[in-house]
Design an enzyme around this catalytic site. Structure first.
Site, PDB file in Angstrom:
ATOM      1  NE  ARG A  27      36.581 -15.696  46.833  1.00 21.31           N
ATOM      2  CZ  ARG A  27      37.754 -15.995  47.408  1.00 21.31           C
ATOM      3  NH1 ARG A  27      38.341 -15.140  48.212  1.00 21.31           N
ATOM      4  NH2 ARG A  27      38.345 -17.127  47.163  1.00 21.31           N
ATOM      5  CD  GLN A  67      25.029 -18.163  35.516  1.00 22.56           C
ATOM      6  OE1 GLN A  67      24.968 -18.025  34.301  1.00 22.56           O
ATOM      7  NE2 GLN A  67      26.161 -18.135  36.199  1.00 22.56           N
ATOM      8  CG  ASP A 113      38.924 -27.981  35.665  1.00 18.07           C
ATOM      9  OD1 ASP A 113      39.261 -26.808  35.784  1.00 18.07           O
ATOM     10  OD2 ASP A 113      38.094 -28.535  36.419  1.00 18.07           O
ATOM     11  CB  VAL A 125      28.710 -28.813  40.444  1.00 23.65           C
ATOM     12  CG1 VAL A 125      28.993 -27.671  39.482  1.00 23.65           C
ATOM     13  CG2 VAL A 125      28.473 -30.117  39.684  1.00 23.65           C
ATOM     14  CG  ASN A 148      33.835 -24.055  42.555  1.00 19.40           C
ATOM     15  OD1 ASN A 148      34.390 -25.149  42.520  1.00 19.40           O
ATOM     16  ND2 ASN A 148      33.540 -23.356  41.480  1.00 19.40           N
ATOM     17  NE  ARG A 201      42.449 -20.185  49.826  1.00 21.69           N
ATOM     18  CZ  ARG A 201      42.710 -21.367  49.266  1.00 21.69           C
ATOM     19  NH1 ARG A 201      42.282 -21.622  48.062  1.00 21.69           N
ATOM     20  NH2 ARG A 201      43.396 -22.270  49.911  1.00 21.69           N
ATOM     21  CG  ASN A 248      30.576 -22.983  50.092  1.00 22.95           C
ATOM     22  OD1 ASN A 248      29.484 -23.246  49.607  1.00 22.95           O
ATOM     23  ND2 ASN A 248      31.259 -21.898  49.773  1.00 22.95           N
ATOM     24  CB  ALA A 264      16.819 -26.654  41.566  1.00 24.61           C
ATOM     25  CG  HIS A 289      36.961 -26.880  39.652  1.00 27.98           C
ATOM     26  ND1 HIS A 289      37.119 -26.715  38.293  1.00 27.98           N
ATOM     27  CD2 HIS A 289      36.108 -25.911  40.035  1.00 27.98           C
ATOM     28  CE1 HIS A 289      36.385 -25.699  37.888  1.00 27.98           C
ATOM     29  NE2 HIS A 289      35.765 -25.189  38.923  1.00 27.98           N
TER      30      HIS A 289
HETATM   31  P1  NAI Z   1      24.001 -19.410  40.985  1.00 28.73           P
HETATM   32  O1  NAI Z   1      24.350 -18.392  42.022  1.00 28.73           O
HETATM   33  O2  NAI Z   1      23.347 -18.983  39.724  1.00 28.73           O
HETATM   34  O3  NAI Z   1      23.046 -20.510  41.651  1.00 28.73           O
HETATM   35  C1  NAI Z   1      23.305 -21.103  42.889  1.00 28.73           C
HETATM   36  C2  NAI Z   1      21.988 -21.572  43.455  1.00 28.73           C
HETATM   37  O4  NAI Z   1      22.268 -22.305  44.627  1.00 28.73           O
HETATM   38  C3  NAI Z   1      21.045 -20.436  43.851  1.00 28.73           C
HETATM   39  O5  NAI Z   1      19.745 -20.698  43.348  1.00 28.73           O
HETATM   40  C4  NAI Z   1      21.082 -20.472  45.369  1.00 28.73           C
HETATM   41  O6  NAI Z   1      19.858 -20.056  45.962  1.00 28.73           O
HETATM   42  C5  NAI Z   1      21.335 -21.957  45.604  1.00 28.73           C
HETATM   43  N1  NAI Z   1      21.856 -22.281  46.927  1.00 28.73           N
HETATM   44  C6  NAI Z   1      22.735 -21.588  47.699  1.00 28.73           C
HETATM   45  N2  NAI Z   1      22.928 -22.209  48.858  1.00 28.73           N
HETATM   46  C7  NAI Z   1      22.175 -23.325  48.839  1.00 28.73           C
HETATM   47  C8  NAI Z   1      21.943 -24.377  49.768  1.00 28.73           C
HETATM   48  N3  NAI Z   1      22.518 -24.370  50.976  1.00 28.73           N
HETATM   49  N4  NAI Z   1      21.106 -25.380  49.421  1.00 28.73           N
HETATM   50  C9  NAI Z   1      20.514 -25.365  48.217  1.00 28.73           C
HETATM   51  N5  NAI Z   1      20.664 -24.399  47.297  1.00 28.73           N
HETATM   52  C10 NAI Z   1      21.497 -23.392  47.607  1.00 28.73           C
HETATM   53  O7  NAI Z   1      25.348 -20.204  40.711  1.00 28.73           O
HETATM   54  P2  NAI Z   1      25.716 -21.153  39.476  1.00 28.73           P
HETATM   55  O8  NAI Z   1      26.305 -20.350  38.390  1.00 28.73           O
HETATM   56  O9  NAI Z   1      24.578 -22.047  39.193  1.00 28.73           O
HETATM   57  O10 NAI Z   1      26.933 -21.984  40.117  1.00 28.73           O
HETATM   58  C11 NAI Z   1      26.731 -22.876  41.193  1.00 28.73           C
HETATM   59  C12 NAI Z   1      28.052 -23.332  41.768  1.00 28.73           C
HETATM   60  O11 NAI Z   1      28.804 -24.063  40.821  1.00 28.73           O
HETATM   61  C13 NAI Z   1      28.980 -22.206  42.237  1.00 28.73           C
HETATM   62  O12 NAI Z   1      29.544 -22.578  43.480  1.00 28.73           O
HETATM   63  C14 NAI Z   1      30.061 -22.182  41.179  1.00 28.73           C
HETATM   64  O13 NAI Z   1      31.280 -21.684  41.685  1.00 28.73           O
HETATM   65  C15 NAI Z   1      30.157 -23.648  40.852  1.00 28.73           C
HETATM   66  N6  NAI Z   1      30.815 -23.987  39.576  1.00 28.73           N
HETATM   67  C16 NAI Z   1      31.614 -25.099  39.563  1.00 28.73           C
HETATM   68  C17 NAI Z   1      32.247 -25.501  38.406  1.00 28.73           C
HETATM   69  C18 NAI Z   1      33.137 -26.711  38.408  1.00 28.73           C
HETATM   70  O14 NAI Z   1      33.770 -26.959  37.376  1.00 28.73           O
HETATM   71  N7  NAI Z   1      33.238 -27.506  39.454  1.00 28.73           N
HETATM   72  C19 NAI Z   1      32.080 -24.728  37.168  1.00 28.73           C
HETATM   73  C20 NAI Z   1      31.196 -23.616  37.267  1.00 28.73           C
HETATM   74  C21 NAI Z   1      30.585 -23.266  38.441  1.00 28.73           C
END
Ligand code: NAI
Length: 329
Positions: free
Chosen positions: A92, A15, A162, A129, A131, A98, A105, A12, A190
């Site tokens: 990553r 970004q 996508d 969402v 990855n 990988r 994750n 939450a 994805h």
């Molecule tokens: P971000 O790094 O800005 O935020 C991720 C948040 O998740 C951080 O606040 C972090 O503290 C929190 N977090 C990490 N581990 C956690 C856990 N175990 N439990 C709860 N919270 C946790 O990243 P952003 O930009 O918000 O992206 C989030 C994810 O979405 C990434 O994995 C990114 O690759 C993925 N993504 C997927 C897309 C899709 O089309 N499926 C498109 C764009 C991003």
């Protein structure tokens, strides 16, 4: 007025969370007459940032926002939840392979899958969402399954970004409005291996592939552009796509809950074996949604090029599944 729907958002403080939460609270996801309670999960070190986001949510004075909780405990975050958006994931890091990314994750999504399996509303709709989202959804589903409360089909992954990226490219190329384009499919993972299949797309009754009449464009421009769009945005913005990802998450859940009005949308869903995709693998396919359920579009013809592309993205998902098999045993 309606009973509030409980919506869990993980990551939450991130970004995507920052783009997503305000739109959920304003009613863009579940409808302008549907109150929501937000259940926000993030890591302990992110709780201060979550507090800041909650202050801003308060300052929007959203009429539909019936409550907000913040926690670092998955069992609390998923309690009685109706819609769960699993956004938070381990990115990553430098030097991370990988395989390490998958393993890190897998740990997160087994914990969250177990929490959902035990404490969520049994009809919860889950969208992953974070990855690698298809395999993370697979892990959460496989873990939740052990508790026998939530249907496996309720675990889905986000291919909608996508799908939307592909729609926009097709609209630009064909000169038709995005809105007029129907029956796009994005098959598979994805990842850059996804296969955006424009063969069935129509615009006001015209076949868009025939309209474009440029198969080289499909192979050499369209597919690489959609597949590498995430990287292109990081390159341009210095940050990964967040607003468009949040938008796609809203689209995915809105259509699942409120229906797609007979139109095809792409969702990553556990395979039932159709199209030669092994059962259980979370794979992007075309669905039509109505009454809170999705239904796969069946019986589409798969030509040689499509079969090749589907096999490629499936191979990647099977490798990912093999990479986490020991963690699920
Ligand atoms: P971000 O790094 O800005 O935020 C991720 C948040 O998740 C951080 O606040 C972090 O503290 C929190 N977090 C990490 N581990 C956690 C856990 N175990 N439990 C709860 N919270 C946790 O990243 P952003 O930009 O918000 O992206 C989030 C994810 O979405 C990434 O994995 C990114 O690759 C993925 N993504 C997927 C897309 C899709 O089309 N499926 C498109 C764009 C991003």
């Amino acid at each position: 007025s309606k009973t509030p729907v409980r919506v869990t958002v993980t990551g939450a403080a991130g970004q995507i969370g920052y783009s997503l939460l305000f739109r959920i609270a304003s009613g863009e996801m579940l409808g302008k007459d549907q109150p929501v309670i937000l259940q926000l999960l993030d890591l302990p070190q992110a709780q201060k940032a979550v507090k800041g986001v909650i202050m801003e949510l308060e300052d929007c004075a959203f009429p539909l926002l019936a409550g907000v909780i913040a926690t670092d405990d998955p069992n609390v975050a998923f309690k009685d939840t109706n819609v769960a958006l699993l956004v938070g994931a381990r990115p990553r890091g430098p030097g991370m392979e990988r395989k390490d990314l998958l393993t890190e994750n897998a740990k997160i999504f087994t914990v969250q899958g177990a929490a959902i399996g035990q404490y969520a509303d049994p009809d919860v709709k889950v969208l992953v969402v974070g990855n690698p989202c298809n395999t993370n959804a697979y892990i959460a589903k496989e873990t939740a399954k052990k508790f026998g409360r939530v249907k496996e089909g309720n675990f889905t992954a986000m291919l909608r970004l996508d799908h939307n990226r592909a729609l926009s490219q097709l609209a630009a190329k064909s000169g038709r409005s995005v809105d007029s384009l129907k029956s796009l499919v994005v098959w598979g993972n994805h990842s850059p291996t996804m296969y955006a299949d424009y063969r069935f797309v129509t615009s006001n009754g015209d076949n868009v592939k025939a309209l474009i009449n440029d198969e080289a464009w499909n192979r050499d421009t369209f597919l690489p552009t959609v597949g590498k769009r995430g990287a292109a945005i990081i390159e341009a913005r210095g940050l990964s796509s967040a607003a468009s990802a949040a938008n796609a998450a809203i689209d995915h859940i809105r259509d699942w809950v409120l229906g797609s009005n007979g139109e095809w949308v792409t969702m990553g869903i556990p395979s039932d074996g159709s199209y030669g995709i092994p059962e259980g693998i979370v794979f992007g396919v075309p669905v039509i949604t109505a009454n809170g359920e999705y239904k796969r579009v069946e019986g589409l013809e798969i030509d040689a090029f499509s079969a090749e592309r589907i096999a490629l993205t499936l191979k990647e998902l099977e490798e990912e599944r093999a990479g986490v098999a020991d963690l699920l045993a």
